[in-house]
Scaffold this motif. Structure first.
Motif, short mmCIF file in Angstrom:
data_model
loop_
_atom_site.label_atom_id
_atom_site.label_comp_id
_atom_site.label_asym_id
_atom_site.label_seq_id
_atom_site.Cartn_x
_atom_site.Cartn_y
_atom_site.Cartn_z
N ASP A 84 0.85 -1.26 0.10
CA ASP A 84 -0.05 -0.03 0.11
C ASP A 84 0.93 1.18 0.07
O ASP A 84 0.95 2.12 0.96
CB ASP A 84 -0.89 0.08 1.07
CG ASP A 84 -2.01 1.06 1.26
OD1 ASP A 84 -1.96 1.48 0.10
OD2 ASP A 84 -2.42 1.41 2.36
N LEU A 85 1.42 1.43 -1.09
CA LEU A 85 2.38 2.53 -1.22
C LEU A 85 1.90 3.56 -2.51
O LEU A 85 1.22 2.94 -3.48
CB LEU A 85 3.85 2.35 -1.50
CG LEU A 85 4.32 1.33 -0.56
CD1 LEU A 85 5.88 0.58 -1.07
CD2 LEU A 85 4.66 1.99 0.64
N GLU A 86 2.17 4.67 -2.43
CA GLU A 86 1.78 5.46 -3.53
C GLU A 86 2.09 5.20 -4.97
O GLU A 86 1.26 5.14 -5.81
CB GLU A 86 2.19 7.07 -3.13
CG GLU A 86 1.23 7.63 -2.12
CD GLU A 86 -0.27 7.89 -2.32
OE1 GLU A 86 -0.60 7.63 -3.49
OE2 GLU A 86 -1.05 8.19 -1.28
N TRP A 87 3.52 4.69 -4.84
CA TRP A 87 4.21 4.65 -6.24
C TRP A 87 3.40 3.16 -6.70
O TRP A 87 3.18 3.00 -8.02
CB TRP A 87 5.55 4.19 -6.22
CG TRP A 87 6.41 5.48 -6.27
CD1 TRP A 87 6.89 6.23 -5.05
CD2 TRP A 87 6.45 6.44 -7.34
NE1 TRP A 87 7.31 7.38 -5.63
CE2 TRP A 87 7.14 7.57 -7.25
CE3 TRP A 87 6.10 6.14 -8.83
CZ2 TRP A 87 7.54 8.37 -7.73
CZ3 TRP A 87 6.36 7.05 -9.44
CH2 TRP A 87 7.32 8.34 -9.13
N ASN A 88 3.14 2.30 -5.85
CA ASN A 88 2.38 1.01 -6.30
C ASN A 88 1.06 1.35 -6.74
O ASN A 88 0.68 0.79 -7.99
CB ASN A 88 2.28 0.02 -5.40
CG ASN A 88 3.57 -0.64 -5.04
OD1 ASN A 88 4.53 -0.39 -5.94
ND2 ASN A 88 3.65 -1.36 -3.80
N HIS A 89 0.35 2.24 -6.13
CA HIS A 89 -1.04 2.49 -6.71
C HIS A 89 -1.09 3.17 -8.11
O HIS A 89 -1.76 2.84 -8.81
CB HIS A 89 -1.78 3.52 -5.73
CG HIS A 89 -2.19 2.79 -4.47
ND1 HIS A 89 -3.27 1.77 -4.47
CD2 HIS A 89 -1.58 2.82 -3.42
CE1 HIS A 89 -3.11 1.59 -3.45
NE2 HIS A 89 -2.25 2.18 -2.47
N PHE A 90 0.07 4.03 -8.25
CA PHE A 90 0.20 4.91 -9.61
C PHE A 90 0.64 4.02 -10.72
O PHE A 90 -0.41 3.80 -11.73
CB PHE A 90 0.97 5.90 -9.45
CG PHE A 90 1.46 6.56 -10.87
CD1 PHE A 90 0.55 7.54 -11.44
CD2 PHE A 90 2.58 6.23 -11.49
CE1 PHE A 90 0.65 7.94 -12.50
CE2 PHE A 90 2.85 6.84 -12.65
CZ PHE A 90 1.99 7.74 -13.31
N LEU A 91 1.45 2.98 -10.34
CA LEU A 91 1.83 2.12 -11.22
C LEU A 91 0.57 0.91 -11.87
O LEU A 91 0.55 0.65 -12.97
CB LEU A 91 3.12 1.28 -11.04
CG LEU A 91 4.50 2.07 -10.96
CD1 LEU A 91 5.36 1.46 -10.37
CD2 LEU A 91 4.82 2.76 -12.23
N PHE A 92 0.07 0.61 -10.68
CA PHE A 92 -0.97 -0.45 -11.04
C PHE A 92 -2.39 0.32 -11.76
O PHE A 92 -2.59 -0.38 -12.71
CB PHE A 92 -1.85 -0.95 -9.73
CG PHE A 92 -2.70 -1.93 -10.03
CD1 PHE A 92 -2.74 -3.28 -9.97
CD2 PHE A 92 -4.17 -1.40 -10.22
CE1 PHE A 92 -3.49 -4.07 -10.38
CE2 PHE A 92 -5.19 -2.16 -10.44
CZ PHE A 92 -4.72 -3.51 -10.60
N ASN A 93 -2.67 1.44 -11.36
CA ASN A 93 -3.79 2.14 -12.26
C ASN A 93 -3.18 2.63 -13.83
O ASN A 93 -4.08 2.62 -14.39
CB ASN A 93 -4.37 3.36 -11.55
CG ASN A 93 -5.11 2.87 -10.42
OD1 ASN A 93 -6.45 2.26 -10.56
ND2 ASN A 93 -4.71 3.06 -8.91
#
Length: 173
Positions: free
Chosen positions: A52-61
């Motif tokens: 649950d990290l900002e970079w993971n959310h961005f890359l996933f989306n």
């Protein structure tokens, strides 16, 4: 004349819905933690709390958006004549979900910018200043899963996938 759709496009569509479905489970877990367990937003991380990290959310989306672009192109959702003999509403549902995911990516890009400037996590993005982030992202992820899934089922792509696996199973039997 029967419509023929790209097998590649249908395969990517299937994988994309499964991909987003798995992501959706994370948001269901966050909702459970926040609503039923009454955990604060900063502690409602879902099942894969370590991711649950900002970079993971961005890359996933962003990846999900690119998969939707691939579907859009390979199934020719831009070509109205491709769908002339069938109802247009599923195509419009896909296009609405596709557009909504485009905005969702922009929201996460704003969050990355805020994270780089302030170190916040989670960051509010654009609408997070006005709405609870857990609820907001649950709505985002519900929308970008349900609308394309409705198009997938309305066009009968699920039947093509099932027939493919039945044929493959019969070959091995």
């Amino acid at each position: 004349m029967e419509k023929t759709y790209s097998r590649f496009g249908i395969a990517v569509f299937t994988i994309t819905l499964l991909w987003q479905g798995g992501h959706y489970i994370e948001h269901l877990a966050q909702m459970y933690q926040h609503v039923f367990l009454r955990w604060p937003i900063k502690e409602s991380h879902g099942l894969l709390f370590f991711a649950d990290l900002e970079w993971n959310h961005f890359l996933f989306n962003f990846s999900y958006f690119l998969l939707l672009v691939t579907i859009f192109i390979s199934l020719r959702f831009f070509d109205r004549s491709m769908f002339a003999s069938v109802a247009q509403w599923p195509r419009y549902l896909f296009l609405l979900g596709f557009s909504f995911q485009g905005y969702h990516v922009l929201e996460h890009a704003a969050r990355i910018g805020q994270h780089l400037q302030t170190g916040c996590s989670p960051c509010p993005g654009f609408l997070g200043w006005y709405f609870n982030g857990i609820y907001l992202h649950f709505v985002y992820n519900s929308t970008v899963l349900i609308l394309p899934a409705c198009a997938f089922f309305a066009y009968g792509f699920h039947k093509i996938v099932i027939a493919y696996f039945q044929k493959a199973r019969n070959k091995t039997a």
